[in-house]
Design a protein around this motif. Structure first.
Motif, PDB file in Angstrom:
ATOM      1  N   SER A  69      -5.515   0.811  -7.816  1.00 12.10           N
ATOM      2  CA  SER A  69      -6.173   1.162  -6.565  1.00 12.10           C
ATOM      3  C   SER A  69      -7.313   0.189  -6.297  1.00 12.10           C
ATOM      4  O   SER A  69      -7.848  -0.433  -7.208  1.00 12.10           O
ATOM      5  CB  SER A  69      -6.695   2.598  -6.594  1.00 12.10           C
ATOM      6  OG  SER A  69      -7.717   2.743  -7.544  1.00 12.10           O
ATOM      7  N   VAL A  70      -7.639   0.078  -5.012  1.00 17.09           N
ATOM      8  CA  VAL A  70      -8.718  -0.787  -4.557  1.00 17.09           C
ATOM      9  C   VAL A  70      -9.569   0.034  -3.600  1.00 17.09           C
ATOM     10  O   VAL A  70      -9.037   0.741  -2.743  1.00 17.09           O
ATOM     11  CB  VAL A  70      -8.160  -2.024  -3.823  1.00 17.09           C
ATOM     12  CG1 VAL A  70      -9.285  -2.888  -3.280  1.00 17.09           C
ATOM     13  CG2 VAL A  70      -7.252  -2.817  -4.724  1.00 17.09           C
ATOM     14  N   THR A  94      -2.087   0.873  -4.686  1.00 17.03           N
ATOM     15  CA  THR A  94      -1.173  -0.257  -4.597  1.00 17.03           C
ATOM     16  C   THR A  94       0.208   0.097  -5.142  1.00 17.03           C
ATOM     17  O   THR A  94       0.377   1.108  -5.816  1.00 17.03           O
ATOM     18  CB  THR A  94      -1.728  -1.466  -5.371  1.00 17.03           C
ATOM     19  OG1 THR A  94      -1.748  -1.145  -6.755  1.00 17.03           O
ATOM     20  CG2 THR A  94      -3.119  -1.837  -4.896  1.00 17.03           C
ATOM     21  N   SER A  95       1.169  -0.753  -4.851  1.00 17.83           N
ATOM     22  CA  SER A  95       2.539  -0.519  -5.311  1.00 17.83           C
ATOM     23  C   SER A  95       2.677  -0.619  -6.822  1.00 17.83           C
ATOM     24  O   SER A  95       3.640  -0.132  -7.394  1.00 17.83           O
ATOM     25  CB  SER A  95       3.499  -1.494  -4.631  1.00 17.83           C
ATOM     26  OG  SER A  95       3.145  -2.816  -4.950  1.00 17.83           O
ATOM     27  N   ILE A 126       0.854  -1.177   0.000  1.00 23.45           N
ATOM     28  CA  ILE A 126       0.000   0.000   0.000  1.00 23.45           C
ATOM     29  C   ILE A 126       0.889   1.225   0.000  1.00 23.45           C
ATOM     30  O   ILE A 126       1.777   1.344   0.828  1.00 23.45           O
ATOM     31  CB  ILE A 126      -0.921   0.007   1.231  1.00 23.45           C
ATOM     32  CG1 ILE A 126      -1.860  -1.187   1.191  1.00 23.45           C
ATOM     33  CG2 ILE A 126      -1.683   1.309   1.320  1.00 23.45           C
ATOM     34  CD1 ILE A 126      -2.689  -1.349   2.429  1.00 23.45           C
ATOM     35  N   GLN A 127       0.635   2.109  -0.934  1.00 21.71           N
ATOM     36  CA  GLN A 127       1.409   3.345  -1.005  1.00 21.71           C
ATOM     37  C   GLN A 127       0.638   4.542  -0.469  1.00 21.71           C
ATOM     38  O   GLN A 127       1.240   5.510  -0.035  1.00 21.71           O
ATOM     39  CB  GLN A 127       1.823   3.620  -2.446  1.00 21.71           C
ATOM     40  CG  GLN A 127       2.829   2.633  -2.967  1.00 21.71           C
ATOM     41  CD  GLN A 127       3.295   2.996  -4.361  1.00 21.71           C
ATOM     42  OE1 GLN A 127       2.600   3.669  -5.114  1.00 21.71           O
ATOM     43  NE2 GLN A 127       4.468   2.533  -4.722  1.00 21.71           N
ATOM     44  N   ASP A 128      -0.680   4.479  -0.496  1.00 20.30           N
ATOM     45  CA  ASP A 128      -1.478   5.616  -0.046  1.00 20.30           C
ATOM     46  C   ASP A 128      -2.855   5.126   0.375  1.00 20.30           C
ATOM     47  O   ASP A 128      -3.371   4.155  -0.177  1.00 20.30           O
ATOM     48  CB  ASP A 128      -1.614   6.640  -1.184  1.00 20.30           C
ATOM     49  CG  ASP A 128      -2.214   7.963  -0.724  1.00 20.30           C
ATOM     50  OD1 ASP A 128      -2.105   8.282   0.475  1.00 20.30           O
ATOM     51  OD2 ASP A 128      -2.787   8.670  -1.566  1.00 20.30           O
ATOM     52  N   VAL A 129      -3.422   5.790   1.367  1.00 21.05           N
ATOM     53  CA  VAL A 129      -4.777   5.510   1.819  1.00 21.05           C
ATOM     54  C   VAL A 129      -5.510   6.840   1.852  1.00 21.05           C
ATOM     55  O   VAL A 129      -5.012   7.819   2.413  1.00 21.05           O
ATOM     56  CB  VAL A 129      -4.788   4.886   3.237  1.00 21.05           C
ATOM     57  CG1 VAL A 129      -6.206   4.643   3.708  1.00 21.05           C
ATOM     58  CG2 VAL A 129      -3.983   3.600   3.268  1.00 21.05           C
TER      59      VAL A 129
END
Length: 73
Positions: free
Chosen positions: A26-27, A21-22, A1-4
């Motif tokens: 995105s999810v 995601t890396s 995970i790179q960002d939330v």
């Protein structure tokens, strides 16, 4: 995970988290309530902390000495 970040802009629904995601994708996770969203975020933070500790070679270890309060003599 790179960002939330909040995912409401992407999904059009409240109580949504978007994870980057890396690989650049995105999810989005949609919860029914704000409480579920907070619980999910807490679980995510705990998992990330555990992964970071494992990667750093640091493990959570219980304190030695039985953990009980000292008894007066």
């Amino acid at each position: 995970i790179q960002d939330v970040k909040p995912g409401s802009a992407t999904t059009g629904r409240p109580n949504t988290i978007q994870l980057k995601t890396s690989t650049g994708g995105s999810v989005c996770y949609i919860t029914d309530t704000e409480t579920e969203l907070v619980e999910w975020m807490s679980a995510l933070e705990g998992a990330i902390a555990a992964i970071a500790k494992r990667a750093a070679g640091v493990e959570d270890r219980p304190a030695r000495g039985g953990g009980g309060a000292a008894k007066p003599s």
